[in-house]
Write an enzyme that holds these catalytic residues in place. Structure first.
Site, PDB file in Angstrom:
ATOM      1  N   GLY A   1       0.702  -1.218  -0.052  1.00 16.22           N
ATOM      2  CA  GLY A   1      -0.080   0.109   0.015  1.00 16.22           C
ATOM      3  C   GLY A   1       0.707   1.189  -0.023  1.00 16.22           C
ATOM      4  O   GLY A   1       0.549   2.218  -0.779  1.00 16.22           O
ATOM      5  N   ASN A   2       1.966   1.194   0.707  1.00 17.21           N
ATOM      6  CA  ASN A   2       2.837   2.346   0.737  1.00 17.21           C
ATOM      7  C   ASN A   2       3.382   2.940  -0.425  1.00 17.21           C
ATOM      8  O   ASN A   2       3.949   3.941  -0.889  1.00 17.21           O
ATOM      9  CB  ASN A   2       4.042   2.151   1.729  1.00 17.21           C
ATOM     10  CG  ASN A   2       4.993   1.151   1.571  1.00 17.21           C
ATOM     11  OD1 ASN A   2       4.576   0.087   0.970  1.00 17.21           O
ATOM     12  ND2 ASN A   2       6.183   1.483   1.884  1.00 17.21           N
TER      13      ASN A   2
ATOM     14  N   LYS B   1     -13.655  -9.155   5.369  1.00 14.85           N
ATOM     15  CA  LYS B   1     -12.999  -8.032   4.810  1.00 14.85           C
ATOM     16  C   LYS B   1     -13.744  -7.043   4.781  1.00 14.85           C
ATOM     17  O   LYS B   1     -14.713  -6.854   4.024  1.00 14.85           O
ATOM     18  CB  LYS B   1     -12.120  -8.297   3.300  1.00 14.85           C
ATOM     19  CG  LYS B   1     -11.286  -7.603   2.791  1.00 14.85           C
ATOM     20  CD  LYS B   1      -9.893  -7.503   3.503  1.00 14.85           C
ATOM     21  CE  LYS B   1      -9.168  -6.492   2.566  1.00 14.85           C
ATOM     22  NZ  LYS B   1      -8.019  -6.087   3.636  1.00 14.85           N
TER      23      LYS B   1
ATOM     24  N   LYS C   1      -3.932  -9.380  -2.185  1.00 16.40           N
ATOM     25  CA  LYS C   1      -3.100  -9.150  -3.345  1.00 16.40           C
ATOM     26  C   LYS C   1      -1.948  -9.937  -3.084  1.00 16.40           C
ATOM     27  O   LYS C   1      -1.059 -10.275  -4.304  1.00 16.40           O
ATOM     28  CB  LYS C   1      -2.558  -7.624  -3.284  1.00 16.40           C
ATOM     29  CG  LYS C   1      -1.713  -6.960  -2.041  1.00 16.40           C
ATOM     30  CD  LYS C   1      -0.878  -6.143  -2.717  1.00 16.40           C
ATOM     31  CE  LYS C   1       0.616  -5.867  -1.738  1.00 16.40           C
ATOM     32  NZ  LYS C   1       0.123  -6.022  -0.122  1.00 16.40           N
TER      33      LYS C   1
ATOM     34  N   LYS D   1       1.524 -12.566   3.870  1.00 16.35           N
ATOM     35  CA  LYS D   1       2.820 -12.674   3.184  1.00 16.35           C
ATOM     36  C   LYS D   1       3.731 -13.591   3.573  1.00 16.35           C
ATOM     37  O   LYS D   1       4.195 -14.368   2.439  1.00 16.35           O
ATOM     38  CB  LYS D   1       3.599 -11.215   3.593  1.00 16.35           C
ATOM     39  CG  LYS D   1       2.811  -9.975   3.026  1.00 16.35           C
ATOM     40  CD  LYS D   1       3.753  -8.638   3.388  1.00 16.35           C
ATOM     41  CE  LYS D   1       3.137  -7.372   3.674  1.00 16.35           C
ATOM     42  NZ  LYS D   1       2.277  -7.162   2.352  1.00 16.35           N
TER      43      LYS D   1
HETATM   44  P1  ADP Z   1       1.252  -3.969   2.787  1.00 17.20           P
HETATM   45  O1  ADP Z   1       0.471  -2.805   2.256  1.00 17.20           O
HETATM   46  O2  ADP Z   1       2.691  -3.778   2.173  1.00 17.20           O
HETATM   47  O3  ADP Z   1       0.555  -5.266   2.344  1.00 17.20           O
HETATM   48  P2  ADP Z   1       0.593  -4.510   5.378  1.00 17.20           P
HETATM   49  O4  ADP Z   1       0.406  -3.442   6.424  1.00 17.20           O
HETATM   50  O5  ADP Z   1      -0.434  -5.416   5.132  1.00 17.20           O
HETATM   51  O6  ADP Z   1       1.380  -3.878   4.425  1.00 17.20           O
HETATM   52  O7  ADP Z   1       1.927  -5.341   6.040  1.00 17.20           O
HETATM   53  C1  ADP Z   1       3.081  -4.883   6.605  1.00 17.20           C
HETATM   54  C2  ADP Z   1       2.947  -4.639   7.984  1.00 17.20           C
HETATM   55  O8  ADP Z   1       2.987  -5.834   8.700  1.00 17.20           O
HETATM   56  C3  ADP Z   1       4.379  -3.988   8.559  1.00 17.20           C
HETATM   57  O9  ADP Z   1       3.935  -2.453   8.412  1.00 17.20           O
HETATM   58  C4  ADP Z   1       4.179  -4.285  10.167  1.00 17.20           C
HETATM   59  O10 ADP Z   1       3.768  -3.413  10.954  1.00 17.20           O
HETATM   60  C5  ADP Z   1       3.484  -5.638  10.111  1.00 17.20           C
HETATM   61  N1  ADP Z   1       3.856  -6.681  10.551  1.00 17.20           N
HETATM   62  C6  ADP Z   1       3.233  -7.704  11.355  1.00 17.20           C
HETATM   63  N2  ADP Z   1       3.839  -8.541  11.974  1.00 17.20           N
HETATM   64  C7  ADP Z   1       5.009  -8.454  11.449  1.00 17.20           C
HETATM   65  C8  ADP Z   1       6.467  -9.205  11.773  1.00 17.20           C
HETATM   66  N3  ADP Z   1       6.355 -10.167  12.283  1.00 17.20           N
HETATM   67  N4  ADP Z   1       7.539  -8.815  11.072  1.00 17.20           N
HETATM   68  C9  ADP Z   1       7.658  -7.585  10.362  1.00 17.20           C
HETATM   69  N5  ADP Z   1       6.200  -6.724   9.973  1.00 17.20           N
HETATM   70  C10 ADP Z   1       5.286  -7.319  10.906  1.00 17.20           C
HETATM   71 MG    MG Z   2      -1.129  -6.263   3.267  1.00 18.94          MG
END
Ligand code: ADP
Ligand code: MG
Length: 312
Positions: free
Chosen positions: A11-12, A129, A214, A276
């Site tokens: 998203g960023n 969701k 995604k 992820k």
């Molecule tokens: P994106 O839009 O890239 O999918 P998300 O917010 O869904 O972003 O996922 C990334 C986030 O996952 C990070 O900003 C972090 O806060 C969170 N996160 C949760 N658990 C972990 C972990 N174990 N290690 C790293 N990040 C984590």
């Molecule tokens: Mg995400």
């Protein structure tokens, strides 16, 4: 032959938290991804780019809601297609500008991508969701009666529609994606998890009210194009165990088995890192490499010098 990589932008890469959701702001953010994609192109990779669409499709849904007495609102699959179209256009243009600036010759093409799910997916039994606009309790009750929407309270902020998030089964148009890759083309595809479609009883494809994660779509795309590497670029430099605690520990290069163990020990949050890691493990198990890293370090991560790499 060049290695093949599927890059899933978080998203960023398009909007940062708190930013105004103008096209100008989104274009500015996309430049960072375009710079990175040009660097990866120079490392001699064939590149497929996929991306999220949360805030963007949220705004499209809002436009539909606000104007519903003037223009009939569109269903979710069509809203996803709209978001793929406009985000893809912004990416295609920004990447192409950077590619030309760097003296590279690749073409850049965006494909609207239908992603088939099963109408039997258990997600349809319990939609989870939240999407679109916030409503009051009374409005939420009205929506659920009038439009048969499932509504849920969202973290004290009001009521929102919730929709199913089924697993992607098949990404359509993959042979064309591969042909484009083999013709020096960077392909943007599967945006926002893809346009959700399913087969009806008569066998015909038809849009369905759902959203697809995604990162799951990115993994499926990686399998179907037979990528060597699947990368998820996000806003953290690495995956951590004990994330956010004083004893947090950065993961660098690990096996799928170790990642699975950490997953089972509950180190990865459900709505963010969980999907992820799951996707990363699954892909790596096929003898491939999955990478989770910061957008700004993606080229370094491909060179094995940054990020978390799950290597099967
Ligand atoms: P994106 O839009 O890239 O999918 P998300 O917010 O869904 O972003 O996922 C990334 C986030 O996952 C990070 O900003 C972090 O806060 C969170 N996160 C949760 N658990 C972990 C972990 N174990 N290690 C790293 N990040 C984590
Ligand atoms: Mg995400």
């Amino acid at each position: 032959m060049a290695n093949r990589v599927v890059i899933a932008l978080g998203g960023n890469a398009i909007l940062k938290p708190g930013q105004s959701e103008t096209v100008e702001a989104q274009l500015e953010n996309i430049k960072t991804s375009a710079d990175m994609i040009a660097k990866i192109e120079k490392l001699d990779y064939q590149i497929v780019v996929t991306h999220g669409n949360g805030p963007q499709v949220g705004n499209i849904l809002r436009q539909n809601e606000e104007a519903k007495n003037i223009v009939p609102p569109f269903p979710l699959d069509v809203c996803n297609a709209e978001s793929q179209g406009f985000i893809g256009y912004l990416m295609e243009q920004t990447i192409k500008n950077k590619i030309e600036e760097e003296g590279l010759t690749s073409e850049v093409v965006t494909l609207l991508t239908q992603v088939e799910v099963s109408a039997e997916d258990e997600a349809f039994q319990k939609p989870t969701k939240p999407i679109g606009v916030f409503y009051t309790k009374a409005e939420a009750e009205k929506m659920s009666k009038e439009r048969n929407w499932k509504m849920m309270e969202d973290a004290g902020r009001g009521y929102r529609r919730v929709v199913p998030s089924p697993r992607p089964l098949t990404i359509h148009g993959v042979n064309s994606i591969v042909n484009l890759l083999n013709q020096n083309t960077i392909v943007v595809a599967g945006g926002g998890g893809g346009i959700p479609v399913s087969r009806k009883e008569n066998g015909l494809l038809s849009g369905i009210e759902a959203v697809i994660d995604k990162d799951r779509t990115g993994k499926k795309l990686s399998e179907q194009v037979d990528a060597d590497v699947f990368m998820m670029l996000t806003d953290v430099s690495n995956v951590y165990i004990n994330y956010g605690k004083p004893n947090q520990e950065k993961l660098e290069t690990i096996t799928p088995e170790i990642a699975q163990k950490h997953f089972e020990d509950g180190h990865f949050a459900d709505g963010s890192m969980g999907p992820k890691i799951e996707a990363a493990i699954h892909f790596a198990r096929q003898g491939k490499t999955s990478i989770i890293c910061a957008l700004e370090e993606a080229d370094q991560a491909l060179l094995g010098k940054a990020g978390t790499r799950i290597v099967g």
